[in-house]
Enzyme design. Sequence first.
Site, PDB file in Angstrom:
ATOM      1  N   GLY A 150      -9.009-114.757  76.127  1.00  0.00           N
ATOM      2  CA  GLY A 150      -9.671-114.541  77.579  1.00  0.00           C
ATOM      3  C   GLY A 150     -10.110-115.809  78.438  1.00  0.00           C
ATOM      4  O   GLY A 150      -9.962-116.981  77.777  1.00  0.00           O
ATOM      5  N   GLU A 151     -10.860-115.566  79.270  1.00  0.00           N
ATOM      6  CA  GLU A 151     -11.380-116.955  80.147  1.00  0.00           C
ATOM      7  C   GLU A 151     -10.370-117.804  80.569  1.00  0.00           C
ATOM      8  O   GLU A 151     -10.715-118.984  80.970  1.00  0.00           O
ATOM      9  CB  GLU A 151     -12.354-117.668  79.191  1.00  0.00           C
ATOM     10  CG  GLU A 151     -13.711-117.021  78.982  1.00  0.00           C
ATOM     11  CD  GLU A 151     -13.448-116.015  77.821  1.00  0.00           C
ATOM     12  OE1 GLU A 151     -12.928-116.347  76.725  1.00  0.00           O
ATOM     13  OE2 GLU A 151     -14.237-114.843  77.853  1.00  0.00           O
ATOM     14  N   GLY A 152      -9.143-117.366  80.800  1.00  0.00           N
ATOM     15  CA  GLY A 152      -8.051-118.225  81.342  1.00  0.00           C
ATOM     16  C   GLY A 152      -7.689-119.215  80.476  1.00  0.00           C
ATOM     17  O   GLY A 152      -6.972-120.127  80.849  1.00  0.00           O
TER      18      GLY A 152
END
Length: 182
Positions: A150-152
């Site tokens: 996650g988180e890009g």
Amino acid sequence: MKSEKASKVPFGGGALDRRGGGGAANGSGALFDCIGAGAGHDAEGLARKAEVLDRAAARSEANEPFEVLRQFGGYEIAMMAGAALGAAVVRRPVVVDGFIATAAALAAIRLQPALRDYCIFAHCSAERGHRLMLEILGAEPLLELNLRLGEGTGAVLAMPLLRAAARLVTDVADLAEVMGPV
């Protein structure tokens, strides 16, 4: 007035909420093929997730893209879908991160199919349904790293590759320039 350079900077986003995968699975249209353990569910947690999503799907007859997004997407997925649509309006490439970002892109593309031409899919995550959504979109990810972070993260890892590709197109001499007049 926007600068010409600003419109060439890619837009990329990723999911910060570890609980977003259920909404992403519901929005993809192939619910039970998409749900997975996410970043921390054990078998019991996965069974709870499947039960909750099954109840949510049973209460809804949503088929239209906006209704599916409204009922199942959640704020994060709706925001990413809107941001992708907004980036395409100003002709910005959209770097789509992982599973949840791909669900947002899928919803947005179903709302506005022309968005697909602006999407670059950074990677295919370890989530079960991610590959299925990429296939639905006819998308090949740049990277195959089995991330589940996650988180890009995948979008960030793809950016240097995209910069290098752009430099190859714009800054590398072609044969005529190297050979000179013949």
